[in-house]
Design an enzyme around this catalytic site. Structure first.
Site, PDB file in Angstrom:
ATOM      1  N   GLY A   1     -29.437 -16.183 -60.343  1.00 19.81           N
ATOM      2  CA  GLY A   1     -28.947 -14.805 -60.470  1.00 19.81           C
ATOM      3  C   GLY A   1     -27.951 -14.766 -61.620  1.00 19.81           C
TER       4      GLY A   1
ATOM      5  CB  ILE B   1     -23.213 -16.798 -60.276  1.00 21.48           C
ATOM      6  CG1 ILE B   1     -22.440 -15.549 -59.821  1.00 21.48           C
ATOM      7  CG2 ILE B   1     -22.293 -18.017 -60.307  1.00 21.48           C
ATOM      8  CD1 ILE B   1     -21.981 -15.568 -58.372  1.00 21.48           C
TER       9      ILE B   1
ATOM     10  CB  THR C   1     -19.881 -22.162 -55.717  1.00 18.02           C
ATOM     11  OG1 THR C   1     -20.997 -22.056 -56.595  1.00 18.02           O
ATOM     12  CG2 THR C   1     -19.015 -23.319 -56.136  1.00 18.02           C
TER      13      THR C   1
ATOM     14  NE  ARG D   1     -21.403 -15.718 -48.140  1.00 19.48           N
ATOM     15  CZ  ARG D   1     -20.788 -15.297 -49.245  1.00 19.48           C
ATOM     16  NH1 ARG D   1     -20.422 -16.168 -50.179  1.00 19.48           N
ATOM     17  NH2 ARG D   1     -20.515 -14.014 -49.415  1.00 19.48           N
TER      18      ARG D   1
ATOM     19  CD  GLU E   1     -16.553 -20.298 -45.830  1.00 18.58           C
ATOM     20  OE1 GLU E   1     -16.001 -19.220 -46.105  1.00 18.58           O
ATOM     21  OE2 GLU E   1     -17.360 -20.847 -46.573  1.00 18.58           O
TER      22      GLU E   1
ATOM     23  CG  HIS F   1     -15.521 -18.778 -49.655  1.00 15.04           C
ATOM     24  ND1 HIS F   1     -16.410 -18.451 -48.674  1.00 15.04           N
ATOM     25  CD2 HIS F   1     -15.959 -18.125 -50.762  1.00 15.04           C
ATOM     26  CE1 HIS F   1     -17.350 -17.651 -49.153  1.00 15.04           C
ATOM     27  NE2 HIS F   1     -17.092 -17.437 -50.427  1.00 15.04           N
TER      28      HIS F   1
HETATM   29  C1  GLV Z   1     -17.869 -14.535 -52.244  1.00 14.08           C
HETATM   30  O1  GLV Z   1     -18.302 -15.508 -51.725  1.00 14.08           O
HETATM   31  C2  GLV Z   1     -18.643 -13.372 -52.499  1.00 14.08           C
HETATM   32  O2  GLV Z   1     -19.753 -13.251 -51.953  1.00 14.08           O
HETATM   33  O3  GLV Z   1     -18.175 -12.502 -53.254  1.00 14.08           O
END
Ligand code: GLV
Length: 326
Positions: free
Chosen positions: A156, A158, A236, A238, A267, A286
């Site tokens: 995506g 990121i 990074t 989930r 978490e 997180h």
């Molecule tokens: C953080 O993990 C988000 O989904 O913005």
């Protein structure tokens, strides 16, 4: 009559002010404790809008008790904490905050990758504990990042930005995604592969895919066993995408070399979680999007989305477009 809005955590004052200009606002004021379920239920019984975080579980039961709700504005890009299907059936708009956090999260992903590869946390602890006696040829040696192969699972926004950073380190970048991204392949010089090839060939595997019922435990025993024993896993996205019990075993048995985790199945992660006992695991609470600027942008975008929905407009980043036609 102003619409009623509930905000589930303290957000920047200027953002609250902006919402309060058009809405009656109530807010959970504690910074360190998420809003208890019974409080949320009580507030939502009377609210038209909800401004929430990824820590709130917005499930069917809660939606059943929220008869007036028109919009759920999640201050996060991921929205696995919300029952989208039920919300959509009831015509409730759900919004998230993509885009504004992509660069910052890509930075953190790369920082975690480098920290894990070069054992930064372990090295810092070593020094502070007074264990540094002399320079030594093989002391705290790690894995090279430059010139290595990076496998990105989930390309995506990121993922593409992580690929771009990787190119600066002369990495060879593979990716696996539900659909191929031909433009990104051409522009960024990256290569699509099936999952098995990606796992077998990558020195670093970065998980950046959304968490859904299909991606739950996407990385389990079998997948970890395909990875190189010098490989590093970075998550990074989930926690639930990785089977943590399998990851612990793979790290312990040295089937893979190390892991960098910003996210966990539960978490906050329990302080006695087995993964926290391993020196080849770098753990973060997180903080992927946690820069001053980005958190402000996320708070503002979430407010804009909330207000747009309550004022009869289409929110900028609506997740469930199907509700518009209803
Ligand atoms: C953080 O993990 C988000 O989904 O913005």
């Amino acid at each position: 009559m102003k619409p009623k809005v509930y905000i589930t955590r303290k957000i920047p004052k200027e953002v609250v002010k902006q919402i309060a200009e058009v809405c009656n606002v109530r807010m959970w004021e504690e910074e360190d404790i998420p809003v208890p379920r019974h409080v949320l239920e009580k507030e939502l019984a009377e609210s038209d809008g909800l401004y929430c975080l990824l820590t709130e579980n917005i499930d069917r039961d809660l939606l059943d008790k929220s008869p007036r709700l028109k919009v759920i504005s999640n201050m996060a890009v991921g929205y696995n904490n919300i029952d989208i299907k039920t919300a959509s059936q009831r015509g409730i708009m759900v919004t998230n905050t993509p885009g504004v956090l992509a660069q910052t999260t890509a930075d953190l992903t790369f920082a975690l990758l480098m920290a894990t590869a070069r054992r930064l946390v372990e090295s810092s602890d070593f020094l502070r504990k007074g264990e540094w006696k002399t320079w030594s040829p093989m002391l705290l040696t790690g894995q090279d990042v430059y010139g290595s192969t990076l496998g990105i699972i989930g390309l995506g926004q990121i993922g593409e930005l992580v690929a771009q950073r990787a190119k600066g380190f002369e990495m060879h970048v593979l990716y696996h995604n539900r659909s191929r991204k031909l433009e990104a392949e051409e522009k960024k010089g990256i290569q699509y592969t099936d999952m098995e090839t990606l796992l077998k060939e990558s020195d670093f595997v970065c998980i950046l895919t959304p968490f859904t019922s299909e991606t739950r435990h996407l990385i389990g025993r079998k997948e970890l066993s395909l990875m190189k024993n010098t490989a590093v896993l970075i998550n990074t996205a989930r926690g639930g995408i990785v089977d943590e019990a399998a990851l612990y075993d793979a790290l312990k048995k040295k089937e893979i070399w190390a892991a960098g985790l910003d996210v966990f199945e539960q978490e906050p992660v329990a302080i006695d979680h087995p993964l926290l006992t391993l020196s080849n695991v770098v753990t973060l609470p997180h903080i992927g999007s946690a820069s001053f600027h980005t958190r402000m942008q996320m708070a503002q975008l979430a407010a804009e989305n909330l207000l747009a929905a309550l004022l009869g407009d289409i929110p900028k980043t609506l997740v469930n477009e199907s509700v518009i036609s209803k």
